[in-house]
Design a protein around this motif. Structure first.
Motif, PDB file in Angstrom:
ATOM      1  N   LYS A 149       0.845  -1.192   0.000  1.00  0.00           N
ATOM      2  CA  LYS A 149       0.000   0.000   0.000  1.00  0.00           C
ATOM      3  C   LYS A 149       0.884   1.246   0.000  1.00  0.00           C
ATOM      4  N   LYS A 156      -4.458   6.105  -1.330  1.00  0.00           N
ATOM      5  CA  LYS A 156      -3.579   5.008  -0.934  1.00  0.00           C
ATOM      6  C   LYS A 156      -3.994   3.771  -1.714  1.00  0.00           C
ATOM      7  N   TYR A 157      -3.065   3.247  -2.499  1.00  0.00           N
ATOM      8  CA  TYR A 157      -3.400   2.179  -3.423  1.00  0.00           C
ATOM      9  C   TYR A 157      -2.374   1.047  -3.352  1.00  0.00           C
ATOM     10  N   TYR A 158      -2.788  -0.135  -3.873  1.00  0.00           N
ATOM     11  CA  TYR A 158      -1.825  -1.214  -4.045  1.00  0.00           C
ATOM     12  C   TYR A 158      -0.853  -0.813  -5.150  1.00  0.00           C
TER      13      TYR A 158
END
Length: 447
Positions: A149, A156-158
């Motif tokens: 993350k 907030k992203y993978y």
């Protein structure tokens, strides 16, 4: 006297006969009563003129089922609704789309009366033509590989800085899906590759977010980050993230799946990364994780590949990421690698260590083997002799003390084809993957 006795017997006989006739009449009457009761019951059990054909259904996420209200004279007058749109939605046609695990009451309102069906959405397992077995899970996509993350572009992203990291999802009700990427790049635009229902991989730039699944039926999509430029600062977390995955049509659904197959991990250099697997361009246009020996090996074994291949890296050389030790322990300069389950681990290193020889190389290689074994004590570790045969003796010596769980893979007889004399082309990668898979399968079978 005899006449009186005869008359008495006749009376007795008539009396017995009358009793028998009375009994028969009672039985017959009872049967008529039972028959009448049965007829009345049949009348009471008869279905009403209007009713829901199915009062309960079980579905998997991203699948559909059409409900019918029997006896309704006009379908346009039926109003459909769902008690939980997060679980399942319903269209005006009665078509129910499952979206997430749970229970939803689907109601058909007709002429002021309500008719209901309970939709139970549960998880299942599914297979695709490439030998992958998937399980439904929460969210819009599952993932394997080196994801973490990361805060980027206000969210907030993978995110991943590694070619070969993959996501998986299931889609229904839409011919197209938009994969919205976020990125932290300064060089060329990265590529991704995807397959539908286990078919051949298709490749395109992340700037082209729209992918086709063919039709509105349920499909299984495997998406791989295929090529990030070697010129990016991966150690400083340059890479690609997934912002969202959504169907193009509002009535479609995208849900997460995760593979259940065993995992084979590859720690290597540009050869594992797939550099110049497609052509001589030392850029994303010539690089492809899904055309590397690692991909073809995993595909042959029906295993999930975990990629940690970085151009220019080695036992001591850092390359576009860092040395093998840091690739095992870290995702980036300031982020430790997360744990994962590996059934097989492959080392493809040594080609870039042109300044490290002898005991220094052997000890550093041993250290990497010990790190991998400690993290995955049940995994079989395979070490590939570099295709150039550099450091061959030193690698054999480094692996010798660990014969119980470590196997040296000899490569001098593989006769590979290359783009530049160092990096296998697609044909050479297929040959290397096939040869490696054969050894891995034999070792796993023997254990």
């Amino acid at each position: 006297m005899e006449q009186m006795q005869v008359k008495g017997k006749q009376k007795s006989w008539r009396y017995v006969m009358s009793l028998l006739l009375m009994a028969v009449a009672v039985i017959a009457g009872g049967q008529r009563v039972l028959a009448a009761n049965a007829a009345d019951a049949a009348v009471t059990q008869k279905k009403p003129k209007v009713y829901m054909e199915q009062t309960e259904v079980t579905m998997y996420p991203a699948t559909t089922k059409t409900l019918k209200l029997h006896g309704a004279s006009s379908k346009s007058k039926i109003k459909w609704s769902s008690s939980s749109k997060k679980t399942a939605t319903v269209k005006s046609s009665g078509k129910v789309t499952a979206k997430a695990r749970g229970t939803a009451t689907i109601t058909a309102t007709y002429k002021s009366k309500e008719y209901t069906c309970t939709a139970n959405v549960t998880y299942g397992t599914h297979k695709t033509s490439d030998g992958m077995k998937y399980k439904d899970t929460e969210g819009s996509f599952g993932h394997t590989g080196r994801w973490f993350k990361k805060s980027i572009s206000g969210g907030k992203y993978y995110f991943t800085n590694t070619d070969g990291s993959a996501v998986y999802f299931k889609v229904t009700g839409s011919k197209y899906v938009n994969v919205n990427f976020v990125s932290k790049i300064s060089a060329q635009t990265p590529y991704f590759a995807y397959s539908v229902d286990g078919g051949n991989m298709k490749r395109q730039l992340i700037s082209n977010k729209k992918i086709s699944v063919g039709n509105t039926k349920t499909h299984y999509v495997r998406l791989v980050i295929d090529a990030i430029s070697e010129n990016e600062n991966r150690w400083g977390e340059a890479g690609v993230g997934i912002k969202s995955i959504k169907p193009v049509t509002s009535s479609g659904a995208v849900t997460a799946i995760t593979p259940q197959n065993d995992t084979i991990a590859f720690y290597g250099d540009s050869i594992t990364q797939g550099v110049r697997a497609l052509n001589m361009a030392l850029a994303p246009s010539g690089t492809s994780a899904t055309h590397s020996y690692a991909w073809y090996c995993a595909d042959k074994l029906n295993m999930v590949p975990y990629f940690a291949g970085y151009g220019g890296s080695g036992i001591a050389e850092a390359g576009c990421f860092n040395s093998l030790h840091n690739a095992i322990s870290s995702f980036s300069m300031g982020r430790k690698a997360s744990s994962y389950d590996a059934d097989v681990i492959v080392f493809e290193h040594g080609t870039n260590d042109v300044h490290t020889y002898g005991d220094i190389f052997i000890n550093e290689y041993k250290k990497a083997l010990q790190m991998a074994h400690k993290a995955h004590p049940k995994a079989k570790v395979m070490v590939i002799i570099p295709f150039t045969q550099i450091h061959a003796d030193e690698i054999r010596k480094a692996a010798a003390p660990y014969k119980k769980w470590c196997t040296v893979i000899e490569t001098s007889s593989w006769r590979l084809s290359y783009t530049d004399g160092l990096h296998p082309n697609t044909s050479g990668a297929k040959t290397a993957g096939k040869n490696l898979a054969k050894t891995v399968a034999a070792k796993r079978k023997a254990s």
